[in-house]
Design an enzyme around this catalytic site. Structure first.
Site, PDB file in Angstrom:
ATOM      1  N   ILE A 116       0.600  -1.226  -0.101  1.00 14.02           N
ATOM      2  CA  ILE A 116       0.126   0.125   0.188  1.00 14.02           C
ATOM      3  C   ILE A 116       0.927   0.741   0.202  1.00 14.02           C
ATOM      4  O   ILE A 116       1.388   1.000   0.894  1.00 14.02           O
ATOM      5  CB  ILE A 116      -0.983   0.125   1.303  1.00 14.02           C
ATOM      6  N   LYS A 117       0.707   1.800  -1.349  1.00  8.62           N
ATOM      7  CA  LYS A 117       1.441   3.524  -1.151  1.00  8.62           C
ATOM      8  C   LYS A 117       0.946   5.076  -0.387  1.00  8.62           C
ATOM      9  O   LYS A 117      -0.459   4.186  -0.423  1.00  8.62           O
ATOM     10  CB  LYS A 117       1.390   3.662  -2.567  1.00  8.62           C
ATOM     11  N   ILE A 118       1.956   4.911   0.677  1.00  6.58           N
ATOM     12  CA  ILE A 118       1.100   6.619   1.909  1.00  6.58           C
ATOM     13  C   ILE A 118       1.792   7.011   1.416  1.00  6.58           C
ATOM     14  O   ILE A 118       3.705   6.710   1.046  1.00  6.58           O
ATOM     15  CB  ILE A 118       1.104   5.920   2.934  1.00  6.58           C
TER      16      ILE A 118
END
Length: 381
Positions: free
Chosen positions: A140-142
């Site tokens: 997951i990209k944050i």
């Protein structure tokens, strides 16, 4: 038979991921071929990539129609399309994930860029994406904003793989690395396994040079009387992003030598690798593989768009260079403070982060608008 230089890079401890994803390359078998034969061992995606993939592509129409019939709102239809592509890509990369013991084989998907400054929303969406996609090898990209890093720490502690994106300054990378470490420490303190969590810190390159080169060109366009000053300015062009990345790598080495990291490594923790992002060369005067050639080295990832993958396979000059000319890198960054140059690197990095979020928000909103129009077309009258 010609050498595929992408495969050579692997011998130096760097993984090549592809910065692209669409249903076309999944269904045509192209992605499978890239993974099995061309040395691609991960995928990164972002709202710009999905806008290009989905807008005006009839391949998605059937699923959009299904969403319309189910009465789903636009955002849920978007997710149904994207989550399917992410799952399918994860399945294609699963053998890489297993063969590398969870080092590679990841597919990254970004939480909505509209929540880049909202910690709680980022945590909630990261949890939901990870659960609904339902693949161990999804990442997951944050964004690495001030609000994003507490979210990174929390979701790492919950066992979610994270790609921290939109990092420009060395300090932003350092902050990211410690957020990862704190997340692992929190998880380890709960007696939970930390050996299966992976993270990368996506450090952006070409946008830095584009910004600084633009500032230098503006100074040169005004006219510089002194030839020495002109030479100083020209010497900086196209050099800052790589120098900045090499300094970040030195910080990575310090962090992994720290007692806190060593304690986690003893429990099986995986290093958070620096990932070189924004690697397509924007200036045609520069080598089209400069952001690959200059930054090959151990425990790193380079994510390349398709054109750069082709260029690198053909003519990358592969050697372990991430630790070459390090002193020159520090000197170059110091030279920006020279009164004749007078470029405030911190201001540049702040500008780039704001622009970076905007560059993801706009295509995300554009894709939502495209979907709205498509939904109207496909909706029963």
């Amino acid at each position: 038979m010609t050498t595929n230089h992408l495969l050579e890079i692997k011998n130096y401890g760097q993984s090549i991921w592809m910065d692209n994803l669409s249903r076309d390359i999944i269904q045509s078998g192209e992605l499978k071929d890239l993974v099995e034969n061309k040395g691609i061992c991960g995928i990164t995606s972002n709202p710009t990539i999905f806008e290009k993939a989905i807008a005006n592509n009839a391949m998605y129409d059937r699923d959009i129609e299904a969403g319309v019939r189910a009465g789903l709102p636009t955002y849920k239809i978007y997710e149904s399309l994207v989550f399917k592509d992410i799952r399918d890509a994860c399945d294609i990369l699963r053998p890489v994930y297993e063969a590398s013991n969870g080092l590679d084989g990841y597919v990254s998907i970004e939480v909505p860029p509209t929540i880049a400054h909202d910690t709680e929303a980022s945590i909630a969406e990261a949890r939901r994406y990870f659960q609904e996609i339902g693949r161990e090898n999804v990442m997951i990209k944050i964004p690495g904003t001030e609000s994003g890093l507490p979210a990174v720490e929390q979701v790492i502690s919950e066992g979610i793989n994270v790609n921290i994106t939109l990092l420009f300054s060395v300090q932003s990378y350092i902050n990211t690395a410690w957020a990862y470490i704190r997340g692992l420490e929190k998880r380890a303190a709960q007696g939970k396994d930390i050996s299966k969590i992976a993270s990368v810190a996506s450090f952006f390159l070409s946008r830095i040079d584009s910004n600084i080169d633009g500032k230098i060109d503006a100074k040169l366009a005004k006219g510089v009387d002194d030839q020495n000053v002109e030479a100083k300015l020209k010497a900086i062009k196209g050099k800052v992003a790589i120098a900045n990345a090499k300094i970040a790598y030195q910080e990575y080495k310090k962090i992994v030598q720290s007692d806190r990291w060593q304690a986690l490594a003893a429990k099986g923790a995986k290093v958070q690798r620096l990932l070189w992002a924004s690697t397509s060369t924007k200036d045609p005067n520069y080598s089209d593989v400069m952001y690959v050639d200059e930054l090959v080295g151990p425990d790193t990832v380079n994510t390349l768009p398709p054109a750069t993958i082709e260029a690198c396979a053909d003519h990358c000059d592969v050697a372990n260079r991430v630790e070459t000319n390090v002193e020159e890198a520090y000197n170059l960054m110091e030279s920006l403070k020279d009164p004749d140059v007078n470029i405030d690197i911190n201001t540049v990095m702040d500008e780039l982060l704001v622009e970076g979020i905007d560059k993801f928000v706009k295509p995300f909103q554009s894709l939502m608008n495209s979907l709205e129009n498509k939904i109207k077309e496909l909706s029963p009258v």
